[in-house]
Write an enzyme that holds these catalytic residues in place. Structure first.
Site, short mmCIF file in Angstrom:
data_model
loop_
_atom_site.label_atom_id
_atom_site.label_comp_id
_atom_site.label_asym_id
_atom_site.label_seq_id
_atom_site.Cartn_x
_atom_site.Cartn_y
_atom_site.Cartn_z
N TRP A 101 1.04 -1.53 -0.32
CA TRP A 101 0.16 -0.11 -0.25
C TRP A 101 1.13 0.71 0.36
O TRP A 101 0.68 1.68 1.46
CB TRP A 101 -0.40 -0.03 1.18
N ASN A 139 1.85 1.08 -10.66
CA ASN A 139 0.59 0.85 -11.13
C ASN A 139 -0.16 2.00 -10.33
O ASN A 139 -1.39 2.80 -11.21
CB ASN A 139 -0.45 -0.24 -11.23
N HIS A 140 -0.26 1.87 -8.67
CA HIS A 140 -0.99 2.73 -7.65
C HIS A 140 -0.31 3.29 -6.85
O HIS A 140 0.64 2.14 -6.81
CB HIS A 140 -2.74 1.66 -7.77
N ASP A 195 -5.20 5.02 -9.09
CA ASP A 195 -4.74 4.58 -10.40
C ASP A 195 -4.13 5.54 -11.07
O ASP A 195 -4.09 6.44 -11.59
CB ASP A 195 -5.94 4.45 -11.26
N ARG A 224 10.73 -7.09 -9.03
CA ARG A 224 9.48 -7.88 -9.27
C ARG A 224 8.46 -6.73 -9.48
O ARG A 224 8.04 -6.33 -8.41
CB ARG A 224 8.91 -9.18 -8.69
N ASP A 226 3.92 -5.77 -9.97
CA ASP A 226 2.96 -5.88 -8.94
C ASP A 226 1.87 -5.75 -10.60
O ASP A 226 2.20 -4.91 -11.32
CB ASP A 226 2.54 -5.61 -8.07
N LYS A 229 -0.61 -5.98 -16.19
CA LYS A 229 -1.81 -5.64 -17.13
C LYS A 229 -2.66 -4.89 -16.79
O LYS A 229 -3.42 -4.28 -17.45
CB LYS A 229 -2.38 -7.18 -16.90
N HIS A 230 -2.21 -4.29 -15.59
CA HIS A 230 -3.48 -3.07 -15.18
C HIS A 230 -2.60 -1.36 -15.82
O HIS A 230 -3.41 -0.70 -15.78
CB HIS A 230 -3.20 -2.34 -13.44
N GLU A 250 5.21 -9.35 -12.93
CA GLU A 250 3.21 -10.82 -12.47
C GLU A 250 2.10 -10.27 -13.50
O GLU A 250 2.00 -9.01 -13.59
CB GLU A 250 2.75 -10.13 -10.82
N ARG A 334 -0.12 -15.44 4.73
CA ARG A 334 1.14 -14.92 5.19
C ARG A 334 1.25 -14.79 6.65
O ARG A 334 1.68 -13.58 7.40
CB ARG A 334 0.45 -12.77 4.48
#
Ligand SMILES: *[C@@H]1O[C@H](CO)[C@@H](O)[C@H](O)[C@H]1NC(C)=O
Ligand SMILES: *[C@@H]1O[C@H](CO)[C@@H](O)[C@H](O)[C@H]1NC(C)=O
Ligand SMILES: *[C@@H]1O[C@H](CO)[C@@H](O)[C@H](O)[C@H]1NC(C)=O
Ligand SMILES: *[C@@H]1O[C@H](CO)[C@@H](O)[C@H](O)[C@H]1NC(C)=O
Ligand SMILES: *[C@@H]1O[C@H](CO)[C@@H](O)[C@H](O)[C@H]1NC(C)=O
Ligand SMILES: *[C@@H]1O[C@H](CO)[C@@H](O)[C@H](O)[C@H]1NC(C)=O
Ligand SMILES: *[C@@H]1O[C@H](CO)[C@@H](O)[C@H](O)[C@H]1NC(C)=O
EC number: 3.2.1.1
Length: 519
Positions: A101, A139-140, A195, A224, A226, A229-230, A250, A334
């Site tokens: 986050w 992405n966000h 976004d 790596r 996240d 595709k977004h 990912e 987790r």
């Protein structure tokens, strides 16, 4: 901020000192952990209620102190959680203990330690000849509420106001349509993920600069990233260039046709299609019985684990797999690893160590293991063989019925009468006069065959059996292998998915990521 725009072309030419290319990553085997849950610095074992979604105290120092544990299993790279400063409030979805986050792309997460702690971790890995892979989010960001209850002004860094973000007009809500995935917000009104508007050049420049800065400042060997595709696909080549190191994306989908084109814009992608299908294949023997009661037998898990280490690409094992953690879905996957006491004698710890050892021995052999695509051979209803010279994996999902299973692999490609060893049981196996094998399954267990002369080079492999095997082999002529023979014996019944997989195999680094929980 404007300065960054002019800096952009300059940094693209710089090669960071520690940068590791896809080529250098190819032979690695990766241990993925959740920083908050892997180890605490003071070696206590604080309470950690996984379901509560709160911080449990794991840190970069904790990881540094437990590198022996990871290296002992044969891993040579560690993938850690994102390092950015996160949203630091208790939301209705708990705390940002996982690190995803993001609030400030330029500051470190104080829960995980200091700048020195992170640098010390990287140095400790490099001193062991190991690599660090950093998990990244681009992405966000994550907000505690929606506007107007939430005010963008000065909240995120360096994206200091709402104009850097797309307006909150729609939610992706699990859609697989590119237009929706790329233009709507992830999350929901309770926990919105604003976004970043990657159609704006200044947003793009800041993100390219950010990955470059982090990789060079901390000596990161690979990243790596996240939610690939977004973001529109033509964003990625510039970002990968900014990173300057191996970038693994990912792409959460079981559809190979969907994933394949992305391998053109990023160095590697996580192999979710294999994950889903393999899980399905090896879950069958249990039958349609309630998952928790019908606990998956360890033979099945071991078969699936074995596949992972022969599959094309880098194997990635998610922490806790080795200690028989149960996983399930977020947040249950987790768990705090300290409750395992980091036991080295657990069967799965030893098993993973063997598989890593076998893969290393195969890589060291003059066989082009890393660049030879695997082949499925002798595919039957409940068993199949996977050939990737010099390895031949024999797998079955027959479970307790495996006494019925015989792997007949006439085209295994070994030398005539060659002495082989199943590195999982350390039993000797003789190839037939044509280099094929005929082996009966025992107790539902997989087998991983390789020429004895290659297997005994692997230090961790069959130490007791090595002597015997060596005695048995040394009176034989050194075997000649027929790689051509293996390369050309294509399975005729490859289905559409396998053909699509070949596209992925052709990309430089195809990666398998796993938390194998067979339910
Ligand atoms: C050890 O570290 C944990 C996690 O940060 C903390 O909760 C605990 O209080 C510490 N224990 C001692 C004795 O310092
Ligand atoms: C997402 O979809 C579900 C059902 O398809 C719907 O009930 C829900 O309201 C949607 N959520 C959002 C935030 O659009
Ligand atoms: C792949 O995804 C589709 C759509 O979500 C689903 O119907 C299918 O069962 C999945 N297949 C596997 C093997 O997971
Ligand atoms: C394999 O599966 C097919 C289709 O389910 C079936 O017709 C065939 O009898 C099976 N073969 C064996 C050897 O069990
Ligand atoms: C397989 O056999 C073992 C030992 O005989 C038994 O404990 C286990 O429940 C069996 N599993 C299945 C799926 O039948
Ligand atoms: C294995 O063989 C037994 C009889 O020998 C048969 O009852 C059983 O169905 C077979 N299992 C499989 C998976 O073919
Ligand atoms: C393999 O072994 C068989 C039986 O011992 C023998 O007849 C044959 O000549 C051997 N083949 C080679 C190529 O050594």
């Amino acid at each position: 901020m404007q300065l960054l725009l002019s800096l952009a072309p300059a940094f693209l030419a710089i090669t960071p000192t520690f940068a590791a290319s896809p080529e250098e990553w190819r032979g690695k085997s990766i241990y993925q952990l959740v920083t908050d849950r892997f180890a605490v610095a003071n070696d206590s074992a604080p309470l950690c209620d996984t379901a509560a979604r709160k911080h449990c105290g794991g840190s970069w120092k904790g990881i540094t102190n437990h590198l022996d544990y990871i290296q002992n299993m044969g891993f040579d790279a560690v993938w850690i959680s994102p390092i950015y400063k996160n949203l630091d409030v208790v939301t209705k979805r708990g705390e940002a203990y996982h690190g995803y986050w993001v609030k400030d792309f330029n500051a470190l997460n104080p829960h995980f330690g200091t700048e020195d702690d992170l640098k010390e971790l990287v140095k400790a890995l490099h001193d062991r000849g190991m690599y660090i892979m950093l998990d990244m989010v681009v992405n966000h960001c994550t907000a505690p509420a929606l506007p107007p209850a939430f005010d963008f002004d000065g909240y995120f860094h360096p994206f200091t106001d709402a104009s850097y973000f797309r307006p909150p007009t729609c939610w992706t809500n699990g859609s697989m349509e590119l237009d929706i995935m790329q233009n709507c917000w992830l999350g929901d009104p309770i926990l919105p993920l604003p976004d970043l508007n990657t159609d704006q050049p200044r947003v793009v420049d800041l993100l390219y600069q950010n990955v470059h800065d982090i990789v060079t400042k901390y000596g990161i060997d690979g990243v790596r990233v996240d939610t690939v595709k977004h973001i529109r696909s033509d964003f990625w080549p510039g970002w990968v260039k900014g990173a300057g190191v191996y970038a693994l994306g990912e792409l959460y989908s079981n559809d190979t046709d969907f994933i394949a084109p992305w391998t053109q814009v990023i160095d590697g992608v996580t192999d979710y299609p294999s994950y889903f299908y393999l899980r399905q294949a090896f879950s069958k023997a249990g039958g349609p019985i309630q998952p928790f009661i019908d606990e998956m037998s360890s033979q099945l898990l071991k078969n699936a684990m074995t596949y992972l280490f022969i599959h094309d690409g880098l194997p990635i094992v998610y922490y806790g797999q080795e200690q028989d953690y149960n996983g399930a879905i977020d947040p249950s996957n987790r768990e705090a690893l300290w409750f395992s006491a980091y036991q080295k004698e657990k069967p799965m710890v030893k098993y993973i160590k063997t598989l890593n050892g076998a893969r290393k021995a195969a890589i060291a052999a003059p066989k082009n293991f890393l660049t030879t695509p695997l082949k499925f051979l002798a595919v039957e209803n409940t068993s199949f063989a996977v050939s990737k010279p010099p390895m031949l994996a024999l797998l079955t999902n027959a479970g307790n019925q495996s006494h019925n299973v015989t792997w007949s692999v006439p085209d295994a490609g070994f030398a005539p009468n060659e002495t082989l060893v199943d590195v999982l049981s350390c039993e000797k196996v003789e190839a037939d006069g044509h280099g094929g094998v005929n082996v009966r399954a025992i107790g539902g267990m997989p087998q991983m065959l390789m020429p004895a002369l290659i297997a005994i080079q692997g230090r961790a492999l069959c130490p007791d059996a090595a002597k015997t095997i060596w005695q048995a082999s040394k009176y034989k002529k050194a075997p000649k292998h027929s790689n051509e023979q293996l390369q050309t014996s294509m399975a005729s019944d490859r289905d559409r998915n396998l053909v699509s997989w070949m596209i992925l195999f052709a990309s430089l680094a195809f990666v398998t990521t796993f938390r194998l929980r067979l339910m």
